[in-house]
Design a protein around this motif. Structure first.
Motif, PDB file in Angstrom:
ATOM      1  N   GLY A  30       0.941  -1.198  -0.209  1.00 12.51           N
ATOM      2  CA  GLY A  30       0.179   0.032  -0.021  1.00 12.51           C
ATOM      3  C   GLY A  30       0.766   1.044  -0.064  1.00 12.51           C
ATOM      4  N   ASP A  31       2.101   1.074   0.570  1.00 14.52           N
ATOM      5  CA  ASP A  31       2.993   2.487   0.608  1.00 14.52           C
ATOM      6  C   ASP A  31       3.391   2.512  -0.547  1.00 14.52           C
ATOM      7  N   ALA A  32       4.032   1.710  -1.400  1.00 12.21           N
ATOM      8  CA  ALA A  32       4.604   1.627  -2.702  1.00 12.21           C
ATOM      9  C   ALA A  32       3.472   2.390  -3.720  1.00 12.21           C
ATOM     10  N   LEU A  52      10.448   4.523  -5.588  1.00 11.46           N
ATOM     11  CA  LEU A  52       9.700   5.012  -4.161  1.00 11.46           C
ATOM     12  C   LEU A  52       9.733   3.620  -3.309  1.00 11.46           C
ATOM     13  N   ASP A  53       9.862   3.837  -1.853  1.00 13.85           N
ATOM     14  CA  ASP A  53       9.923   2.550  -1.089  1.00 13.85           C
ATOM     15  C   ASP A  53      10.530   1.420  -1.398  1.00 13.85           C
ATOM     16  N   CYS A  54      11.721   1.757  -2.011  1.00 12.89           N
ATOM     17  CA  CYS A  54      12.513   0.690  -2.719  1.00 12.89           C
ATOM     18  C   CYS A  54      14.008   0.724  -2.047  1.00 12.89           C
ATOM     19  N   ASP A 113      12.772   7.070  -0.039  1.00 11.52           N
ATOM     20  CA  ASP A 113      12.641   5.751   0.782  1.00 11.52           C
ATOM     21  C   ASP A 113      12.465   6.118   2.176  1.00 11.52           C
ATOM     22  N   HIS A 114      12.328   5.191   2.982  1.00 10.16           N
ATOM     23  CA  HIS A 114      12.384   5.133   4.428  1.00 10.16           C
ATOM     24  C   HIS A 114      12.927   3.722   5.246  1.00 10.16           C
ATOM     25  N   HIS A 115      13.447   2.885   4.342  1.00 11.69           N
ATOM     26  CA  HIS A 115      14.005   1.792   4.688  1.00 11.69           C
ATOM     27  C   HIS A 115      15.449   2.046   5.434  1.00 11.69           C
ATOM     28  N   ALA A 167       6.375   6.015   6.727  1.00 12.94           N
ATOM     29  CA  ALA A 167       5.809   5.409   5.432  1.00 12.94           C
ATOM     30  C   ALA A 167       6.525   6.626   4.674  1.00 12.94           C
ATOM     31  N   VAL A 168       6.577   6.119   3.196  1.00 17.66           N
ATOM     32  CA  VAL A 168       7.231   6.863   2.234  1.00 17.66           C
ATOM     33  C   VAL A 168       5.899   7.946   1.774  1.00 17.66           C
ATOM     34  N   GLY A 169       4.576   7.411   2.280  1.00 15.43           N
ATOM     35  CA  GLY A 169       3.469   8.405   1.968  1.00 15.43           C
ATOM     36  C   GLY A 169       3.714   9.713   3.016  1.00 15.43           C
ATOM     37  N   THR A 208      -1.610   1.409   5.724  1.00 11.83           N
ATOM     38  CA  THR A 208      -1.165  -0.032   5.352  1.00 11.83           C
ATOM     39  C   THR A 208       0.268  -0.245   6.056  1.00 11.83           C
ATOM     40  N   ASP A 209       1.136   0.997   5.937  1.00 16.33           N
ATOM     41  CA  ASP A 209       2.682   0.489   6.349  1.00 16.33           C
ATOM     42  C   ASP A 209       2.375   0.481   7.838  1.00 16.33           C
ATOM     43  N   THR A 210       1.548   1.001   8.678  1.00 15.40           N
ATOM     44  CA  THR A 210       1.551   1.124   9.846  1.00 15.40           C
ATOM     45  C   THR A 210       0.825   0.010  10.729  1.00 15.40           C
TER      46      THR A 210
HETATM   47 MN   LIG Z   1       7.079   1.776   3.058  1.00 15.31          MN
END
Ligand SMILES: [Mn+2]
Length: 350
Positions: free
Chosen positions: A54-56, A109-111, A134-136, A154-156, A184-186
């Protein structure tokens, strides 16, 4: 933290602390060169990781809406199809299997590693300007302009910061996509990455038109029968290892076939496994399209999952990470359990 030289970016206070005020929040502002890319160029290719979550999807569509609102040409692509519910997101028509040729700017994104763009990696690398948002914790920046903040839930959230910095409106469409990404990411505000910014931005999104109940129902309130059957098989096969400190299960090719399930139907199974109390590490082995090819998901509040996943060539967050393994299940499981025995803190006998 990766090679993210943007960690030098000054932190921006978002609330003053004082009598009666909430404690100040500080976060990493979007770098000025990133904002300049959005202003200056005309066409954008937005890319997310394989098996997009969902975040991607939500962060790509939210950014896509913002750029379209600025008169830009946008296409969004993922190496593998998003879960069934993505079609309900506003702007779903931006997602294409035939991505824009020769875009000015490609955005990942998110990758956490561009290899996760799979067959789209070349399209990313060929663009004259590239950026990664990104946030990883395991994110590795492979371009000049990166916006990587592992403290963002989240990237959001990062897209919301960009929107604010660009003085662009939080439209109902963007609000819906950002809320979807954060929720979704939380794990719908249950996971450890649920922080004040996630809640504050989500509240703004709901005020701007995101339908919280509808989004929950579309994503976690209703699941395909194939998912339920697959989950049933996975839960029935749960096994304990290392004195019960590790809980592990497997979704094999036979399980997918018996449930009539595809890979997106395995989404969320790990979140049910982690409901079991008094376990240090939760593990899911998922067959990855061929025999002896596995996608492994880790969840833990005790060890650094991203650190462990990196040993196996993967990555993620401290509490949630994953990696791929080739070879038999028995070998892969043994290697992982050996590594876990090594990193799990020693237990003191009472
Ligand atoms: Mn994410």
């Amino acid at each position: 933290m990766g090679n993210n030289d943007k960690s030098q970016t000054p932190k921006t206070p978002t609330a003053k602390s004082g009598s009666g005020d909430p404690p100040a929040e500080h976060y990493m502002s979007p770098p000025a060169p990133l904002l300049a890319l959005f202003q200056t160029h005309a066409s954008f290719l937005l890319l997310g990781h394989e098996n997009p979550d969902g975040d991607a999807v939500g962060s790509a569509l939210a950014l896509g809406h913002m750029l379209r609102g600025m008169g830009k040409q946008v296409s969004v692509a993922f190496p593998t199809p998003p879960p069934d519910w993505w079609a309900h997101m506003p702007g779903a028509e931006m997602v294409t299997e035939q991505p824009l040729q020769a875009p000015d700017v490609a955005i990942s994104l998110d990758c956490d590693d561009i290899s996760r763009l799979d067959h789209l990696t070349d399209a990313y690398l060929q663009a004259p300007y590239r950026t990664e948002i990104d946030h990883h914790t395991s994110a590795r920046c492979s371009c000049e302009v990166c916006y990587i903040d592992p403290e963002a839930s989240a990237v959001g959230v990062l897209i919301h910061r960009i929107l604010t910095a660009m003085h662009r409106p939080l439209t109902p469409e963007i609000a819906t996509c950002i809320y979807w990404a954060i929720a979704t990411d939380t794990g719908f505000f249950r996971f450890a990455n649920t922080n004040a910014e996630a809640l504050r931005v989500s509240a703004q999104c709901v005020a701007a038109g995101a339908h919280a109940h509808g989004i929950a129902r579309a994503t976690v309130g209703s699941r395909p029968l194939a998912h339920l059957i697959l989950k049933g098989r996975a839960l029935a096969d749960l096994k304990q290892y290392l004195d019960g400190r590790v809980l592990l299960t497997v979704v094999s090719m036979q399980d997918f076939a018996a449930a009539g399930a595809n890979r997106t139907h395995a989404e969320g199974i790990i979140d049910d496994i982690r409901l079991a109390p008094d376990v240090d590490v939760y593990v899911l082995f998922k067959a990855a399209g061929a025999n002896d090819c596995w996608q492994v998901s880790l969840r833990s509040g005790v060890i650094d999952c991203a650190e462990l996943a990196r040993r196996f060539g993967g990555g993620g967050h401290a509490q949630a990470a994953g990696f791929s393994l080739d070879g038999t299940l028995a070998d892969g499981r043994r290697h992982l359990l050996d590594a876990l025995a090594d990193v799990l803190p020693k237990q003191t006998d009472e």
